[in-house]
Design a protein around this motif. Structure first.
Motif, mmCIF file in Angstrom:
data_model
loop_
_atom_site.group_PDB
_atom_site.id
_atom_site.type_symbol
_atom_site.label_atom_id
_atom_site.label_comp_id
_atom_site.label_asym_id
_atom_site.label_seq_id
_atom_site.Cartn_x
_atom_site.Cartn_y
_atom_site.Cartn_z
ATOM 1 N N ASP A 1 0.811 -1.333 -0.025
ATOM 2 C CA ASP A 1 0.020 -0.044 -0.074
ATOM 3 C C ASP A 1 0.699 1.150 -0.030
ATOM 4 O OD1 ASP A 1 0.946 -0.294 2.575
ATOM 5 O OD2 ASP A 1 -1.050 -0.354 3.533
ATOM 6 N N ASN B 1 -7.420 0.021 -10.906
ATOM 7 C CA ASN B 1 -8.686 0.574 -10.564
ATOM 8 C C ASN B 1 -9.250 -0.167 -9.186
ATOM 9 O OD1 ASN B 1 -8.481 2.034 -13.039
ATOM 10 N ND2 ASN B 1 -9.261 0.152 -14.219
ATOM 11 N N ASP B 2 -8.275 0.003 -8.029
ATOM 12 C CA ASP B 2 -8.747 -0.498 -6.945
ATOM 13 C C ASP B 2 -9.023 -2.044 -6.948
ATOM 14 O OD1 ASP B 2 -8.537 1.880 -5.952
ATOM 15 O OD2 ASP B 2 -10.491 2.579 -6.261
ATOM 16 N N GLN B 3 -8.623 -2.879 -7.805
ATOM 17 C CA GLN B 3 -8.858 -4.223 -7.580
ATOM 18 C C GLN B 3 -7.784 -4.917 -8.372
ATOM 19 O OE1 GLN B 3 -12.256 -5.623 -10.148
ATOM 20 N NE2 GLN B 3 -11.841 -3.645 -11.608
ATOM 21 N N GLN C 1 -6.269 -8.674 3.523
ATOM 22 C CA GLN C 1 -6.868 -8.115 2.323
ATOM 23 C C GLN C 1 -6.838 -9.244 1.233
ATOM 24 O OE1 GLN C 1 -8.110 -4.801 2.793
ATOM 25 N NE2 GLN C 1 -7.385 -5.242 5.042
ATOM 26 N N TRP D 1 -2.485 -4.450 -9.412
ATOM 27 C CA TRP D 1 -3.397 -3.718 -8.724
ATOM 28 C C TRP D 1 -3.998 -2.434 -9.949
ATOM 29 C CZ3 TRP D 1 -6.703 -3.958 -4.774
ATOM 30 C CH2 TRP D 1 -7.200 -2.776 -4.537
#
Length: 407
Positions: free
Chosen positions: A235, A302-304, A260, A300
């Motif tokens: 992250d 677009n948030d996926q 996660q 990773w």
């Protein structure tokens, strides 16, 4: 015009699929082959279940030494040091010991050299560390072994050191499969005199309601079994994150880590993580360690997590690592399969990456059983060599391929 653009778009899409993972024969590599089968190396242990290996520069001379474990006979742990062009064998643990696959290396006692950790198998509830005696190495003088964990249930497949809470100190993370937990252990202030380490549970799971997994697996695999460990700052917060069992674990503070999901359908897998595609978060590679399933790359976007298939079918691909093998500045993927008496064409591969998510899959060799094998500079000449360690294929046995591409 629209029709021409549509045809061009389809053609480019098909080309991108081909480029993502093309296959070569590995003829661009040159190797010098050494084996216990030819008398080039001393045979490691007795017994035929070589469970773990560890790469560790024990004497700080620049080449990577290594250790091999065996869980049915003595000696349980041996060390190979590279001295004057040959590997010399040393005993680390003289007696038998039920050691599982997985290892971790760190300067535990802060004396300037590297120590090693191995965990107990399905017959042991223990995890241990061995103190490096550098510079006093003797071939038949075992290292001092001390306890990290000696409670709870059995089986500790995979361990890893890293600073996961950002306190500037390394912690040890390890799975305890029969307890269904992931543990984090703080190194004691005086590890040589500590009866055990401070250990906290940071994740647990259930054998119930296992999501359908990718591929096929052996009958001995437990329901919803978790394994595999890697680390990367997923992250971008400046702290190393824990990766394993198709998940990454975000540190929320103290001893709180939240899982996660990367791919909950690949909990029983080997994993590796690194910047395989320039920019953005590090990518994650998952591959089957025991069974038949694909090798996937996760990016990773677009948030996926977007999954790409790198190899359609890998059989028992228990060896996995990321390295810049050809020195072009981009990470490559090392992967090797086991034999186990059921995969006579077991493959060892190096997937050369270009930093854009495309890989040239080179089948470096085939027909060797390789379990927890390693790629590292074994002879100190500045390039990566291959340590081939089987589990039970023709064990006890070792094979080494020295990289001679630069010579």
């Amino acid at each position: 015009m629209i029709k021409k653009l549509l045809i061009l778009s389809v053609a480019l899409f098909i080309l991108s699929l081909f480029m993502a993972c093309s296959t070569s024969t590995g003829q661009q590599f040159r190797w010098k082959y050494l084996s216990t089968a030819n008398g080039d190396l001393p045979v490691p242990n007795s017994g035929n279940q070589q469970t773990a290996s560890a790469i560790i520069d024990v004497d700080q001379d620049g080449d990577q030494d290594f250790m091999i474990t065996e869980r049915t006979e003595a000696p349980a742990v041996v060390l190979y040091r590279y001295q004057n062009g040959v590997w010399q064998r040393y005993i680390v643990e003289a007696g038998p010991l039920h050691i599982e696959a997985g290892s971790a290396v760190h300067d535990i006692d802060k004396d300037g050299d590297l120590d090693v950790v191995f965990g107990g198998d399905y017959k042991s509830n223990e995890v241990w560390w061995w103190e490096n005696p550098n510079p006093d190495f003797e071939e038949n003088m075992p290292w001092t072994r001390r306890a990290i964990k000696s409670f709870g249930a059995q089986k500790h497949h995979d361990q890893m050191f890293g600073d996961f809470d950002g306190d500037g100190q390394a912690e040890l993370v390890f799975w305890n499969q029969d307890t269904l937990k992931l543990y984090l252990a703080e190194i004691p202030a005086d590890p040589r005199n500590a009866a055990s380490w401070e250990i906290v549970e940071i994740y647990s799971w259930s054998r119930e309601n296992e999501p359908e997994q990718h591929g096929q697996y052996p009958g001995w695999k437990s329901s919803n079994e978790h394994e595999g460990l890697a680390k990367a700052d997923i992250d971008g917060d400046g702290k190393m994150d824990i990766i394993g069992a198709g998940r990454w674990f975000r540190h929320e503070g103290g001893t709180l880590y939240t899982p996660q999901i990367i791919d909950e359908h690949y909990a029983f897998s080997r994993c590796a993580a690194g910047q395989l595609i320039e920019g953005g978060r590090p990518e994650v590679v998952l591959v089957v360690g025991d069974g038949r399933a694909p090798m996937f790359l996760y990016e990773w976007q677009n948030d996926q997590w977007i999954r790409t298939t790198l190899i359609d079918t890998v059989q028992d691909g228990h060896s996995l690592d990321l390295i810049d093998f050809n020195g072009d500045g981009y990470l490559d993927i090392f992967n090797a399969e086991m034999n186990l008496g059921q995969n006579p064409d077991a493959k060892c591969r190096i997937l050369l990456g270009n930093g854009k998510g495309n890989f040239d899959v080179n089948e470096v060799m085939s027909g060797f059983g390789m379990h927890e094998s390693r790629i590292a500079d074994l002879d100190g000449d500045g390039d990566d060599d291959i340590l081939g360690k089987p589990y039970n294929w023709e064990a006890p046995r070792l094979d080494i391929w020295l990289n001679e591409a630069k010579k």
